[in-house]
Design an enzyme around this catalytic site. Structure first.
Site, PDB file in Angstrom:
ATOM      1  N   GLY A 107       0.807  -1.333   0.102  1.00 54.38           N
ATOM      2  CA  GLY A 107      -0.106   0.010   0.034  1.00 54.38           C
ATOM      3  C   GLY A 107       0.809   1.096   0.052  1.00 54.38           C
ATOM      4  NE  ARG A 108       3.785   2.013   5.172  1.00 55.01           N
ATOM      5  CZ  ARG A 108       3.866   2.344   6.396  1.00 55.01           C
ATOM      6  NH1 ARG A 108       4.139   3.781   6.618  1.00 55.01           N
ATOM      7  NH2 ARG A 108       4.145   1.652   7.518  1.00 55.01           N
ATOM      8  CE  LYS A 128       7.596  -0.319   5.572  1.00 52.67           C
ATOM      9  NZ  LYS A 128       7.917  -1.282   6.745  1.00 52.67           N
ATOM     10  CG  ASP A 140      -0.527   8.548   4.217  1.00 49.12           C
ATOM     11  OD1 ASP A 140      -0.139   7.617   4.179  1.00 49.12           O
ATOM     12  OD2 ASP A 140      -0.273   9.592   4.825  1.00 49.12           O
ATOM     13  N   GLY A 141      -0.321   6.082   1.470  1.00 46.33           N
ATOM     14  CA  GLY A 141       0.786   5.687   0.904  1.00 46.33           C
ATOM     15  C   GLY A 141       2.239   6.116   1.240  1.00 46.33           C
ATOM     16  NE  ARG A 198       5.340  -8.656   1.723  1.00 46.92           N
ATOM     17  CZ  ARG A 198       5.697  -7.542   2.608  1.00 46.92           C
ATOM     18  NH1 ARG A 198       5.125  -7.823   3.883  1.00 46.92           N
ATOM     19  NH2 ARG A 198       6.255  -6.586   2.197  1.00 46.92           N
ATOM     20  CG  ASP A 267       0.468  -8.915   6.649  1.00 44.46           C
ATOM     21  OD1 ASP A 267      -0.190  -9.708   7.574  1.00 44.46           O
ATOM     22  OD2 ASP A 267       0.576  -7.705   6.639  1.00 44.46           O
ATOM     23  CG  ASN A 268       3.999  -7.551   8.653  1.00 45.95           C
ATOM     24  OD1 ASN A 268       4.133  -7.270   7.543  1.00 45.95           O
ATOM     25  ND2 ASN A 268       3.529  -7.155   9.650  1.00 45.95           N
ATOM     26  CG  ASP A 277       6.686  -5.501   6.379  1.00 47.27           C
ATOM     27  OD1 ASP A 277       7.276  -4.821   5.779  1.00 47.27           O
ATOM     28  OD2 ASP A 277       5.511  -5.831   6.169  1.00 47.27           O
TER      29      ASP A 277
HETATM   30  P1  AMP Z   1       1.997  -3.385   8.026  1.00 49.77           P
HETATM   31  O1  AMP Z   1       1.233  -3.319   9.244  1.00 49.77           O
HETATM   32  O2  AMP Z   1       3.043  -2.051   8.179  1.00 49.77           O
HETATM   33  O3  AMP Z   1       2.584  -4.589   7.685  1.00 49.77           O
HETATM   34  O4  AMP Z   1       0.876  -3.028   6.843  1.00 49.77           O
HETATM   35  C1  AMP Z   1      -0.344  -3.829   6.535  1.00 49.77           C
HETATM   36  C2  AMP Z   1      -0.794  -3.181   5.375  1.00 49.77           C
HETATM   37  O5  AMP Z   1      -1.030  -2.036   5.307  1.00 49.77           O
HETATM   38  C3  AMP Z   1       0.115  -3.483   4.265  1.00 49.77           C
HETATM   39  O6  AMP Z   1      -0.685  -3.845   3.120  1.00 49.77           O
HETATM   40  C4  AMP Z   1       0.888  -2.204   4.010  1.00 49.77           C
HETATM   41  O7  AMP Z   1       1.220  -1.893   2.735  1.00 49.77           O
HETATM   42  C5  AMP Z   1      -0.526  -1.268   4.553  1.00 49.77           C
HETATM   43  N1  AMP Z   1      -0.100   0.190   4.820  1.00 49.77           N
HETATM   44  C6  AMP Z   1       0.354   0.535   5.966  1.00 49.77           C
HETATM   45  N2  AMP Z   1       0.445   1.694   6.057  1.00 49.77           N
HETATM   46  C7  AMP Z   1      -0.161   2.320   4.947  1.00 49.77           C
HETATM   47  C8  AMP Z   1      -0.213   3.765   4.574  1.00 49.77           C
HETATM   48  N3  AMP Z   1       0.172   4.805   5.046  1.00 49.77           N
HETATM   49  N4  AMP Z   1      -0.670   3.985   3.113  1.00 49.77           N
HETATM   50  C9  AMP Z   1      -1.149   3.078   2.504  1.00 49.77           C
HETATM   51  N5  AMP Z   1      -1.054   1.433   2.866  1.00 49.77           N
HETATM   52  C10 AMP Z   1      -0.372   1.286   4.262  1.00 49.77           C
HETATM   53 MG    MG Z   2       3.720  -5.439   6.422  1.00 53.74          MG
END
Ligand code: AMP
Ligand code: MG
Length: 496
Positions: A107-108, A128, A140-141, A198, A267-268, A277
């Site tokens: 997502g980002r 990232k 917000d990516g 993953r 996913d991590n 992650d």
């Molecule tokens: P994480 O908990 O960091 O492993 O993220 C879980 C999911 O949320 C993943 O698909 C990330 O890409 C997405 N994600 C986390 N933060 C953001 C963000 N600020 N914008 C878009 N996607 C996000």
């Molecule tokens: Mg992640």
């Protein structure tokens, strides 16, 4: 778009093309079905600044040319310019988050491409915090400078501890605002990984219900990470057993240094067996096995002592995705896969014991050693000493200044241990090899990150980083100490 004097003279244009070639980018991932990724480029940031750059890692990756071309490095590592020699993309994946499956994806993050290091290994180069992708959902990516510096620091500390991990090549800063609980500066991290495949990648593809996709992902992943299984009679079972083995080693490595990942969602969890992650992760100080630092882990699902159990749970989710390839008959498939998990706990504990005996300077186990170790752990559970210093203090006694180490129980144990260890050749050396004197203590990490991200002062960050990259060295004073006050209330936030 910010770039290296774009649209200007021929010479500059030529130089950029030459530099683009030097990456020697490949994009083997794009040979997978297009449902597994989305082509796209990072979004630009304003006034980027190369905040921190890992020259040593750049050399390892055959990217030393970036050192000589700072402006070019900055434009690529900020995401403002994508080399003409690659096609960047975001990856699709899913994952069980705190027990529930969700469709996710980068997502980002945007993968710029794959390159080969001087070790001839293939690495993903990923930005990232590089802006929205089709998988951004409501996000917000972006990422905060604070959190990307945090990932840089902790991942490099893990590498220093000899633990398999993704690495950090750079952090770019921009003053573009990132809105979280407060307004932050933007950070873009260049993450380097053996791959970003993953457990959740397999989960998503299995749910697509297309066996051809699943087979393609399996063969791609096996060839990339476990090519030896391809000669096997049942490559899938062997693949699973190797992924399990790697995770057993990885999570044991976390346990031996007190690392708490904090968000072990599927996913991590990397198929290559790397720590990936870095969100709300942190290191335990006082020995409380149920330590949880993450503010969102309300039930302690990913507490320190739960990590082995959760690794097994995640790997079971992986195994489920592959059952249809193991055997046409579902019951048969389960029968074939189940034995891989039957001795999971035993295998885990075996490595745990070997690692922890080594922390006591014992390599060749004798009768009574296991009991000696268990006695120490039992004492630690009650007395709650600093985890790191308990072990390292056995060879560097100035780390045993805390009162807890003067207790008769500990002294009694130590005498027994000293008798046992007396006959071991050069045990002091071994103790220093196996027990870090420096870990990323939460209070020091916080201080360094706040100074760097809010006051533009990288001095504490760099000083800490330098020590964390050589954590087994002997440091006479300063940062090895456990925090003045217990940091049990310390919380890490996912609002990254
Ligand atoms: P994480 O908990 O960091 O492993 O993220 C879980 C999911 O949320 C993943 O698909 C990330 O890409 C997405 N994600 C986390 N933060 C953001 C963000 N600020 N914008 C878009 N996607 C996000
Ligand atoms: Mg992640």
């Amino acid at each position: 778009m910010f770039s290296v004097g774009c649209g200007c003279f021929y010479g500059v244009f030529c130089l950029m093309n030459q530099l683009d070639e030097k990456w020697k980018f490949e994009t083997s991932y794009l040979n997978l079905p297009k449902e597994l990724y989305a082509l796209g480029t990072p979004s630009e940031v304003n006034d980027p600044e190369l905040f921190i750059f890992n020259a040593q890692l750049a050399n390892h990756l055959n990217l030393d040319f970036l050192n000589q071309h700072n402006q070019y490095a900055l434009s690529v590592l900020s995401g403002n310019y994508v080399p003409s020699t690659t096609s960047s993309f975001a990856q699709a994946y899913g994952g069980h988050q705190f027990g529930y499956f969700n469709v996710l994806g980068d997502g980002r993050a945007t993968v710029l491409g794959e390159i080969k290091g001087i070790d001839d290994e293939r690495y993903d180069i990923q930005l990232k915090g590089a802006g929205k992708t089709p998988y951004s959902r409501r996000g917000d990516g972006r990422a905060t400078l604070y959190s990307m510096l945090r990932e840089y620091l902790i991942s490099e500390a893990m590498a220093g501890l000899g633990i398999s991990t993704t690495r950090s090549l750079a952090v770019v800063k921009s003053d573009d605002p990132v809105y979280r609980e407060k307004i932050h500066a933007t950070g873009v991290l260049t993450r380097v990984a053996s791959s970003h495949i993953r457990v959740g990648t397999f989960e998503l593809v299995a749910r697509m219900g297309n066996p051809v996709f699943l087979k393609k992902l399996f063969y791609y992943t096996a060839e990339r990470h476990y090519p030896e299984v391809l000669d096997d009679d049942n490559p899938i079972l062997t693949f699973l057993s190797l992924v399990i083995k790697n995770q057993i080693h990885l999570v044991n490595d976390w346990m031996r240094v007190g690392f708490i990942h904090g968000v072990m969602n599927t996913d991590n969890m990397s198929i290559a067996g790397e720590t990936i992650d870095y969100g709300p992760c942190a290191f335990m100080n006082a020995f409380y096995p149920d330590t949880v630092f993450s503010s969102i882990d309300e039930r302690g699902r990913y507490a320190y002592s739960n990590q082995p159990k959760m690794a097994k749970w995640n790997l079971m989710r992986l195994a489920e995705t592959l059952l249809s390839l193991v055997h046409n008959d579902a019951d048969q498939a389960v029968k074939l896969v189940q034995p891989l998990f039957d001795d999971f706990d035993e295998q885990f504990n075996k490595i745990w014991k070997v690692n922890h005996l080594a922390k006591l300077g014992i390599i060749l186990e004798q009768d009574g050693d296991e009991e000696l170790l268990n006695e120490l752990i039992r004492w630690m559970e009650i007395a709650k000493p600093d985890f790191t210093n308990t072990f390292r203090g056995l060879v560097d006694p100035h780390l045993h200044v805390d009162e807890v180490f003067q207790s008769p129980d500990f002294q009694f144990w130590k005498e027994k241990w000293q008798k046992r260890i007396a006959s071991v050749d050069r045990y002091e050396e071994l103790l220093r090899e196996k027990n870090p004197s420096v870990i990323p203590r939460n209070h020091l990490v916080e201080e360094a990150l706040i100074e760097a991200s809010e006051s533009d002062n990288l001095k504490p960050f760099n000083e800490l980083l330098e020590k964390l990259q050589r954590p087994f060295e002997f440091y006479k004073s300063g940062i090895y100490q456990s925090p003045p006050l217990s940091d049990l209330g310390y919380q890490t936030f996912c609002g990254t």
